[in-house]
Design an enzyme around this catalytic site. Structure first.
Site, mmCIF file in Angstrom:
data_model
loop_
_atom_site.group_PDB
_atom_site.id
_atom_site.type_symbol
_atom_site.label_atom_id
_atom_site.label_comp_id
_atom_site.label_asym_id
_atom_site.label_seq_id
_atom_site.Cartn_x
_atom_site.Cartn_y
_atom_site.Cartn_z
ATOM 1 N N ALA A 105 0.855 -1.194 0.000
ATOM 2 C CA ALA A 105 0.000 0.000 0.000
ATOM 3 C C ALA A 105 0.887 1.238 0.000
ATOM 4 O O ALA A 105 2.027 1.201 0.466
ATOM 5 C CB ALA A 105 -0.911 0.006 1.224
ATOM 6 N N ILE A 117 1.698 9.796 3.522
ATOM 7 C CA ILE A 117 2.679 9.887 4.600
ATOM 8 C C ILE A 117 3.659 8.718 4.574
ATOM 9 O O ILE A 117 4.843 8.880 4.854
ATOM 10 C CB ILE A 117 1.970 9.933 5.976
ATOM 11 C CG1 ILE A 117 1.048 11.156 6.069
ATOM 12 C CG2 ILE A 117 2.982 9.946 7.117
ATOM 13 C CD1 ILE A 117 1.753 12.478 6.052
ATOM 14 N N VAL A 173 3.949 0.796 2.629
ATOM 15 C CA VAL A 173 3.985 -0.482 3.345
ATOM 16 C C VAL A 173 4.536 -1.574 2.437
ATOM 17 O O VAL A 173 4.099 -1.723 1.291
ATOM 18 C CB VAL A 173 2.576 -0.867 3.845
ATOM 19 C CG1 VAL A 173 2.585 -2.252 4.475
ATOM 20 C CG2 VAL A 173 2.059 0.164 4.843
ATOM 21 N N ASP A 225 -9.284 6.999 14.488
ATOM 22 C CA ASP A 225 -9.200 7.008 13.022
ATOM 23 C C ASP A 225 -9.812 5.723 12.477
ATOM 24 O O ASP A 225 -9.215 5.023 11.663
ATOM 25 C CB ASP A 225 -7.736 7.145 12.588
ATOM 26 C CG ASP A 225 -7.596 7.587 11.137
ATOM 27 O OD1 ASP A 225 -8.579 8.099 10.580
ATOM 28 O OD2 ASP A 225 -6.509 7.411 10.561
#
Length: 549
Positions: free
Chosen positions: A130, A134, A137, A287
Site C-alpha cells: 500500500a 505519509i 507499506v 481514526d
C-alpha cells in the site's frame, strides 16, 4: 521564508484564485490592500464560477497535493463548522499517491535499522502492499522466526514538506482571522492547529507503535477486537514492523455475508467497543474509518474486529467523560435545561452564558429528533447538533471531543451499514447507566471523600485567610479589568494589521525580484516591488507603540 517556500506559496495562491476561493470571502470583509495585492500581482480569473463553493474547495485541495487532501478529509469531519453539503464534498477527497521507488524504500529502512535488510528479513517484497501520502507499506518475513510481517516506512522528505505546508496554512489562517474578526464561528487558526497536532502525530511512527501496544494490552483477552503485534525492537520514528494480518475489509459486506458473518453481533460489538475504549480505558482509536478496520476470517458466528493504524488516538478527562455520559442521558430524557447546565459546568461554554437561551436553542435542535423511533436516532448527530448549537454560544474548541464525535459518526455509519436495524441506544444505554452508577454511587463518593480527607485537614486552617485574600483581589481586579481588556484588544488589532502588511510587502518584493531575475515582464515585476515598498511603509507606520498595555 526560503525561495522554495515562496514558490510553493505562489503556487498555493494561484491555485486558490484559479478555483475562485477568494470569491467565497464576502467583499465587505476584504480590505483594500488585499484587493490591491490580488489584482496587481495575480491577474487570474475564476475558472470555476459554475461550481458551488464546496466543490471548488475540494478541487483546489486535490490539486495542491497530499497535505491539503488530508486537511480536507479532516475538515469533512468538522460538521460543527461546515455545512453538510461542504463536508460531503470534502469527504470525497482520496489520499491516493503513487508509490516511491523501492530502492529509496530499502535505503530508508536500512538507515533506520542501521543494518542491511537481509540481516532481519527474508522475502522482502519491493512492490509495496500500500502507498499513501505519509508512508508506504512493504511485506517480508522475519529471519528470526519466519513470521509474516509488514514494514511501514515514511516517505522521503515528508516531514519537510508537511512542515512547509503547515507554515503556509498557519499564515493563511491568521489572514482569515484578521478578515473575519475575533468573533467568527470558523476560527481557522484553531482548525489549523488541530490539524497540525494530528498530522505531526502521524509523522512519528514510534508513537503509533506505542499506541498499538497499549490498545492491544487493553483488549488482550477480548473476543471483540484484535490489534496486531508490534515488534517494538524494530520500531523507530520513521519505521515500524508489525504482524501481518489476514482479514476481510469491514466495508466488504458481500464477502462478510458470503462467509456467514453474524452481522447483527458485529455491528453491536462495534458500538460496545467504542464505549469500552472511551469510558473504561479512556484511550480510543480515533481514526476508525473502513480502511483501518478488518474482520477476522475465523469464527464468523463470533466475529472479531482487527484494528490497524493507531497513529491518532483520543483521551478524555474524567470530567469530560462524566459530562458526556450525562449529556447523552439528559438528551434521551429530553432534559434540555440539564444539557445547557452541563455545557456551562464543564467549562465548554462561558459561565456567563444565558442558560435559558441556551436551553431553548438546544430544544429547538433536539426536539424534532424525537419524531423518529429511538433506534433511528444517531448518537453522532446528536453530539454534532449539540456542538453546533454550543458554537453559537462561543463554545471553546475541545480537540478531544472533536475526535470523539468524528469516531462516533464513523462507528455509527459502519454499524448501520452492516446491520441497518442497529439500535444504538439499546446497546449503549445500559453501558452508560452502569458507568454513571460506578462514578457517582455512594461507595464511590465515600472513597473519594476518604482519599481527600488528609489534604482537607492539612489546609483547613488556611481557609479564612484565603477567602479574605480572594475577595480583596476580586475587588481590585474588577476596577481595572475592563480598561485593560479594551487597551489590549486595540493593541492586538494594530499588531495583526501591521504584521500582515509587513509580511505581504516582503512577499511582493521577493516575488518581484524573482521575476526580474527570470526576465519576466517588467511592469508586474516593478509594480510588485513598488506595491511591496508602499505596504511596508504603511505597515511600519501602523505598528503599535512599544509601551506597556
Amino acid at each position: 521564508m526560503t525561495a522554495k517556500n515562496i514558490r510553493r506559496a505562489y503556487h498555493v495562491i494561484r491555485t486558490a484564485l484559479h478555483y475562485g476561493l477568494d470569491d467565497l470571502i464576502p467583499s465587505k470583509l476584504t480590505p483594500w490592500y488585499f484587493k490591491l495585492f490580488r489584482y496587481s500581482f495575480f491577474w487570474l480569473r475564476n475558472q470555476h464560477k459554475d461550481k458551488v463553493g464546496g466543490e471548488r474547495l475540494k478541487l483546489a485541495m486535490q490539486e495542491l497535493g497530499p497535505v491539503y487532501i488530508k486537511f480536507g478529509q479532516m475538515l469533512s469531519t468538522r460538521r460543527d463548522l461546515l455545512s453538510d453539503e461542504w463536508a460531503e464534498e470534502l469527504a470525497m477527497l482520496q489520499d491516493r499517491v503513487p508509490p516511491f521507488d523501492s530502492a529509496i524504500a530499502r535505503a530508508s529502512i536500512e538507515t533506520e535499522l542501521n543494518a542491511p535488510i537481509e540481516s532481519y528479513f527474508n522475502d522482502f517484497d519491493d512492490i509495496p502492499l500500500a502507498s499513501a501520502s505519509i508512508s508506504q507499506v512493504h511485506t517480508a518475513t522475519l529471519k528470526s522466526n519466519g513470521a509474516a510481517v509488514v514494514l511501514k516506512i515514511l516517505r522521503p522528505d515528508v516531514e519537510q514538506k508537511v512542515h512547509a505546508d503547515l507554515l503556509l496554512m498557519s499564515q493563511a489562517a491568521d489572514f482569515l482571522e484578521t478578515l473575519l474578526g475575533t468573533n467568527n464561528r470558523l476560527r481557522p487558526a484553531e482548525v489549523v492547529e488541530d490539524y497540525r497536532t494530528t498530522i505531526e502525530g502521524e509523522l512519528n511512527l514510534k508513537l503509533e507503535a506505542l499506541n498499538a501496544i497499549k490498545l492491544r494490552n487493553n483488549f488482550i483477552d477480548s473476543n471483540a477486537l484484535y490489534i496486531p503485534y508490534m515488534y517494538e525492537e524494530l520500531c523507530f520514528t520513521r519505521l515500524i514492523v508489525m504482524e501481518r494480518i489476514d482479514g476481510i475489509p469491514v466495508s466488504d459486506k458481500v464477502a462478510l455475508e458470503a462467509q456467514g458473518t453474524n452481522l447483527k453481533l458485529l455491528a453491536e460489538r462495534g458500538v460496545e467497543l467504542f464505549f469500552t475504549q472511551v469510558f473504561r480505558d479512556n484511550f480510543f482509536h480515533a481514526d476508525m474509518h473502513p480502511g483501518n478496520i478488518f474482520v477476522s476470517r475465523e469464527h464468523p458466528n463470533d466475529p472479531l474486529y482487527i484494528g490497524l493504524d493507531c497513529g491518532i488516538m483520543g483521551t478524555l478527562t474524567e470530567e469530560d467523560k462524566r459530562y458526556l455520559a450525562e449529556n447523552f442521558l439528559a438528551f434521551f430524557n429530553r432534559d434540555y435545561r440539564r444539557i445547557a447546565q452541563l455545557y456551562i459546568e464543564s467549562g465548554w461554554v462561558s459561565p456567563d452564558t444565558d442558560v435559558a437561551a441556551f436551553e431553548q436553542a438546544v430544544k429547538v435542535v433536539c426536539e424534532p429528533m424525537f419524531n423518529k423511533p429511538l433506534d433511528e436516532i444517531s448518537f453522532g448527530h446528536v453530539l454534532l447538533e449539540l456542538f453546533r448549537t454550543a458554537r453559537r454560544f462561543d463554545m471553546v474548541v475541545q480537540p478531544q471531543l472533536v475526535l470523539l464525535e468524528k469516531t462516533l459518526l464513523y462507528i455509527e455509519g459502519l454499524g448501520r451499514q452492516l446491520y441497518p436495524q442497529l439500535d444504538l441506544w439499546q446497546t449503549a444505554k445500559p453501558f452508560l447507566e452502569q458507568w454513571m452508577a460506578e462514578q457517582v454511587g455512594p461507595k464511590v463518593m465515600a472513597a473519594k471523600v476518604k482519599q481527600k480527607l488528609p489534604y482537607w485537614a492539612e489546609h483547613l486552617p488556611e481557609l479564612p485567610e484565603l477567602i479574605y485574600d480572594n475577595l480583596k483581589m476580586g475587588r481590585n481586579l474588577s476596577k481595572n479589568q475592563n480598561n485593560l481588556l479594551d487597551r489590549y484588544l486595540k493593541h492586538q488589532q494594530k499588531a495583526h494589521k501591521s504584521n500582515y502588511l509587513l509580511i505581504t510587502s516582503a512577499i511582493l518584493v521577493i516575488c518581484g525580484t524573482i521575476l526580474i531575475n527570470q526576465d519576466a515582464t517588467l511592469w508586474p515585476s516593478y509594480g510588485s516591488i513598488g506595491t511591496g515598498i508602499a505596504l511596508w511603509v504603511l505597515g511600519w507606520r501602523s505598528r503599535p507603540k512599544n509601551r506597556k498595555i
